[in-house]
Design an enzyme around this catalytic site. Structure first.
Site, PDB file in Angstrom:
ATOM      1  N   LYS A  56       0.157   1.189 -12.370  1.00 49.76           N
ATOM      2  CA  LYS A  56      -1.198   1.730 -12.220  1.00 49.76           C
ATOM      3  C   LYS A  56      -1.501   1.762 -10.734  1.00 49.76           C
ATOM      4  O   LYS A  56      -1.596   0.717 -10.084  1.00 49.76           O
ATOM      5  CB  LYS A  56      -2.223   0.876 -12.974  1.00 49.76           C
ATOM      6  CG  LYS A  56      -3.639   1.439 -12.885  1.00 49.76           C
ATOM      7  CD  LYS A  56      -4.604   0.802 -13.882  1.00 49.76           C
ATOM      8  CE  LYS A  56      -6.000   1.367 -13.693  1.00 49.76           C
ATOM      9  NZ  LYS A  56      -6.955   0.928 -14.736  1.00 49.76           N
TER      10      LYS A  56
ATOM     11  N   GLU B 287      -0.382  -3.307 -11.200  1.00 48.43           N
ATOM     12  CA  GLU B 287      -1.423  -2.551 -10.484  1.00 48.43           C
ATOM     13  C   GLU B 287      -1.656  -3.097  -9.076  1.00 48.43           C
ATOM     14  O   GLU B 287      -2.524  -3.930  -8.860  1.00 48.43           O
ATOM     15  CB  GLU B 287      -2.746  -2.580 -11.267  1.00 48.43           C
ATOM     16  CG  GLU B 287      -3.844  -1.764 -10.580  1.00 48.43           C
ATOM     17  CD  GLU B 287      -5.205  -1.850 -11.272  1.00 48.43           C
ATOM     18  OE1 GLU B 287      -6.103  -1.104 -10.871  1.00 48.43           O
ATOM     19  OE2 GLU B 287      -5.371  -2.667 -12.192  1.00 48.43           O
TER      20      GLU B 287
END
Length: 299
Positions: free
Chosen positions: A217, A180
């Site tokens: 993400k 992420e």
């Protein structure tokens, strides 16, 4: 023959309609999450009471009849939640066995100070031990977050390189890491930062071995379907989106335009939920939220 649990989980996460619930607010973000839930800081007097309170909130979400594997593919937990029980069962086991929701664990230790327009992750000296604990508890994957604030090529390269270096360590344990590198939605250079980051991610993906599977993400992009090329990479199980401070309605509208990207929302999932609601009101609100995020993630 039945698939082993992690193969079943991989199939669910890669092939099924739904989204991932981010229930992993940690020490720094917990007071904000509780405030959104209608619990003032005066309601607890130390960290232990605060974590008891947030665990009660998460337990209420996870045990709600609205929260099932039909629409929620996975849930990201904080380590403190992993160590606790839900209805007499360890949290990760409860998620999978009772709800058919795939458990993930947040493993980063927060962000370093900003340099070169980014914040890399703080060192994780105890990561190996944490990953072993996650494996022992039936966790499927992990999540770790960095932040990109400016379109600084060196800073972005550093963020992505660090994410993938740690991702390989996680893959070696048989877990699937969610990488992420969040681009701040308020960045004055958001679109440029996304373009640099996408190229860096592509480079790192091309260097993975065939069995090193990851998820991404990412912040909802400035240009619709900007991450399609990453979704098509053989090492990418799924690309999920963080809400990043957008309201649930705005985040859902953007994700619906990004085909194949699914939600992994935290604030946007819990928006409107309150400790003061009756169970009926709470379950109705959570059900409406899950339904809206699910519908947006199906496009």
């Amino acid at each position: 023959m039945a698939l082993p649990a992690n193969a079943e989980m991989l199939k669910k996460v890669s092939d099924t309609d739904g989204f991932i619930a981010a229930l992993d607010q940690s020490g720094g973000s917990t007071p904000k999450a509780l405030l959104q839930y209608g619990v003032a800081e005066s309601a607890y007097s130390n960290d232990e009471e605060m974590f008891d309170t947030v665990h009660a909130m998460r337990t209420r979400i996870i045990t709600s009849p609205a929260f099932t594997g039909d629409k929620v593919l996975g849930a990201i937990l904080f380590e403190n939640t992993l160590d606790r029980q839900i209805e007499g069962k360890m949290s990760a086991a409860y998620l999978w066995e009772n709800k058919q929701v795939v458990p993930f664990l947040k493993v980063d230790k927060g962000l370093a100070d900003e340099a070169n327009g980014v914040q890399v992750m703080k060192p994780m000296p105890e990561l190996d031990a944490l990953l072993d604990k996650a494996v022992a508890q039936g966790v499927f994957g992990t999540k770790m977050r960095s932040v990109i604030k400016l379109a600084n090529p060196q800073g972005i390269a550093d963020v992505v390189a660090q994410q993938f270096e740690v991702a390989k360590q996680i893959c070696a344990k048989g877990l699937v890491p969610i990488v992420e590198p969040e681009v701040d939605i308020h960045s004055p250079e958001k679109a440029q930062a996304e373009a640099i980051m996408r190229d860096e991610i592509q480079k790192q993906l091309d260097g993975l071995a065939d069995d090193e599977l990851i998820m991404l993400k990412l912040t909802l992009p400035s240009e619709d379907n900007f991450y399609k090329v990453l979704m098509e990479h053989k090492n990418v199980v799924r690309v999920v989106a963080l809400s990043g401070g957008y309201s649930r309605d705005d985040a859902n509208a953007i994700i619906a335009r990004n085909h194949g990207m699914i939600a992994s929302f935290s604030r946007a999932l819990a928006q409107g939920l309150s400790a003061q609601q009756s169970d009926a009101e709470f379950n109705q609100m959570l059900g409406d939220s899950i339904e809206a995020i699910f519908a947006a993630s199906r496009t």
